[in-house]
Design an enzyme around this catalytic site. Structure first.
Site, PDB file in Angstrom:
ATOM      1  N   LYS A   1      -5.773  22.304  33.263  1.00 10.28           N
ATOM      2  CA  LYS A   1      -6.742  23.237  32.680  1.00 10.28           C
ATOM      3  C   LYS A   1      -7.366  22.681  31.405  1.00 10.28           C
ATOM      4  CE  LYS A   1      -4.215  26.544  29.664  1.00 10.28           C
ATOM      5  NZ  LYS A   1      -2.793  26.191  29.688  1.00 10.28           N
ATOM      6  N   HIS A  27       7.095  27.737  27.069  1.00 12.00           N
ATOM      7  CA  HIS A  27       5.926  27.145  26.412  1.00 12.00           C
ATOM      8  C   HIS A  27       5.907  27.668  24.982  1.00 12.00           C
ATOM      9  CE1 HIS A  27       2.034  25.564  25.545  1.00 12.00           C
ATOM     10  NE2 HIS A  27       1.826  25.163  26.779  1.00 12.00           N
ATOM     11  N   GLU A  41       4.734  19.796  30.297  1.00 12.69           N
ATOM     12  CA  GLU A  41       3.382  20.094  30.800  1.00 12.69           C
ATOM     13  C   GLU A  41       2.331  19.867  29.716  1.00 12.69           C
ATOM     14  OE1 GLU A  41       3.964  24.219  31.632  1.00 12.69           O
ATOM     15  OE2 GLU A  41       5.203  23.879  33.399  1.00 12.69           O
TER      16      GLU A  41
HETATM   17  C1  LIG Z   1      -1.998  25.732  28.847  1.00 13.08           C
HETATM   18  C2  LIG Z   1      -0.670  25.430  29.402  1.00 13.08           C
HETATM   19  C3  LIG Z   1      -0.138  24.142  29.243  1.00 13.08           C
HETATM   20  C4  LIG Z   1      -0.790  23.066  28.401  1.00 13.08           C
HETATM   21  O1  LIG Z   1      -0.648  23.345  27.053  1.00 13.08           O
HETATM   22  P1  LIG Z   1      -1.069  22.295  25.920  1.00 13.08           P
HETATM   23  O2  LIG Z   1      -0.858  23.040  24.664  1.00 13.08           O
HETATM   24  O3  LIG Z   1      -2.473  21.903  26.157  1.00 13.08           O
HETATM   25  O4  LIG Z   1      -0.140  21.125  26.023  1.00 13.08           O
HETATM   26  C5  LIG Z   1       1.069  23.871  29.858  1.00 13.08           C
HETATM   27  N1  LIG Z   1       1.724  24.810  30.572  1.00 13.08           N
HETATM   28  C6  LIG Z   1       1.247  26.059  30.737  1.00 13.08           C
HETATM   29  C7  LIG Z   1       2.019  27.029  31.554  1.00 13.08           C
HETATM   30  C8  LIG Z   1       0.045  26.409  30.147  1.00 13.08           C
HETATM   31  O5  LIG Z   1      -0.421  27.664  30.289  1.00 13.08           O
END
Ligand SMILES: *Cc1c(COP(=O)(O)O)cnc(C)c1O
Length: 400
Positions: A77, A205, A283
């Site tokens: 994304k 996260h 991620e």
């Molecule tokens: C947006 C998102 C990410 C990426 O986050 P960054 O801060 O760009 O590293 C990873 N995992 C999930 C579930 C997300 O929603």
């Protein structure tokens, strides 16, 4: 005791020397970026976004080097451009997708289903069926109703329970919307097993642009508690997903962001808290792609308003600067012109006053056609741009 260096000494101190060296490097980098922009201006109409493949590779290697035991799943994304995904496929990366459409897209570019995580805790029934058909097995969830959906459409799915963790100090909060209470995590994993899924582990996260390493360390401790509880109950877990959030520098002189130090602390904590056979994944989105992007715009018009120079650029809030709204991001605006600086306003091209980028930039006087560019804008920029609002096209993406 080391002698104090006299301020009258003519020889520069070690500190001054390294500062001079750093300035030299910085000047070379600016020179390199600006000659690249000048060359590209001959080939492409603005606005365009340059994505440097060498920087994607550099960031990927930095991640691997600092967290060697953690497999990166690029969160597409942040920037789903084809060239970006293909570069990461070639580097051996895995991918984090949030919908059936994202899944279909990375598969079509050649990603292997075993290297994809469906990391949206809420999935439409159609997307669950699609994941089953395309053999994308690994996914996250954070609630019981989702397990009933999975048991109906994808028994045998490998699930990670996403827990709610502190996002303090992160620029973008992600725990307001997702994550089960840690106390319920093990119950949910047991429930998953009872309903026919394979409980694999835990995910979290810490929020995006997470400059506070404590969020990670605390989340790891909470996760380790769940791993222990599961092991004692005869349901050992195999995967820990530490999510994204890894921060980048947006401004040249920004202090306080040190990925290497942060990763060192995370690496140590992983070693201390988890068994050797646990597999770690992450991620990262912003970290891998943000520093690779350079947005190049031109001045479309200029005026003098509120006692300031006022410039209208050919890209704005609705397009490639959309991160200023959705990602709460601020950028460093640079020009190819040098000379005396004046307090100025920069605005986008659309008819909305909201489309104002900054009302206090110190920049040289600009003329119609002059370039304004921004570095470190590869993540959450073109990805969330509205196509052609008011008829202004978003930046063309150019891989270099
Ligand atoms: C947006 C998102 C990410 C990426 O986050 P960054 O801060 O760009 O590293 C990873 N995992 C999930 C579930 C997300 O929603």
């Amino acid at each position: 005791m080391t002698p104090v260096q006299s301020s009258l000494t003519l020889k520069p101190s070690k500190h001054q020397k390294s500062k001079q060296a750093a300035n030299g490097i910085e000047n070379n980098i600016i020179h390199g970026v600006e000659s690249l922009i000048r060359a590209m201006l001959k080939k492409h109409r603005t606005p365009f976004m340059l994505i440097k493949r060498s920087v994607l590779e550099k960031q990927y290697k930095r991640f691997r080097k600092c967290l060697p035991q953690v497999a990166p799943y690029y969160a597409i994304k942040a920037n789903p451009d084809q060239g970006v995904i293909k570069t990461f496929i070639n580097l051996g990366a895995s991918f984090d997708v949030a919908s059936g459409a994202e899944m279909k897209y990375v598969l079509s570019l050649g990603a292997s289903p075993s290297k994809i995580i469906f990391a949206n805790t809420i999935k439409s029934p159609e997307d669950i069926v699609f994941a089953r058909r395309r053999k994308v097995r690994l996914m996250t969830f954070d609630n019981e109703p989702e397990l009933y959906k999975l048991s109906k459409d994808y028994p045998g799915a490998h699930v990670l329970v996403r827990i709610k963790v502190a996002n303090s100090g992160s620029v973008v909060e992600l725990s307001l919307k997702f994550g089960a209470d840690a106390e319920h995590a093990f119950f949910l994993l047991r429930k998953a097993k009872a309903l026919g899924m394979v409980p694999m582990g835990v995910s979290f996260h810490v929020g995006s642009q997470a400059t506070n390493v404590e969020n990670y360390l605390q989340a790891l401790e909470i996760s380790a508690g769940i791993f222990n509880e599961a092991k004692e109950s005869g349901l050992p877990l195999k995967i820990l997903d530490i999510g994204g959030g890894f921060p980048i520098q947006h401004f040249d002189n920004e202090v306080g962001i040190n990925f290497e130090r942060m990763a060192g602390q995370i690496r140590q904590q992983l070693k201390t808290l988890f068994d050797n056979n646990v597999k770690f994944i992450a991620e990262p989105g912003r970290f891998l792609v943000g520093p690779a992007g350079i947005l190049v715009t031109q001045v479309m018009g200029r005026t003098f308003r509120n006692n300031k120079n006022y410039y209208y650029l050919n890209d704005g809030i609705y397009a490639d600067f959309s991160g200023m709204v959705f990602d709460h991001c601020r950028y460093e605006f640079k020009t190819l012109r040098r000379g005396q600086k004046f307090l100025s306003t920069l605005a986008g091209p659309t008819c909305d006053s909201f489309d104002t980028l900054s009302s206090n930039e110190e920049i040289p006087e600009l003329y119609v056609g002059d370039v304004v560019y921004v570095k470190n804008i590869g993540a959450y920029s073109c990805a969330s741009a509205v196509a052609n609002f008011n008829g202004f096209p978003p930046a063309k993406i150019v891989m270099v």
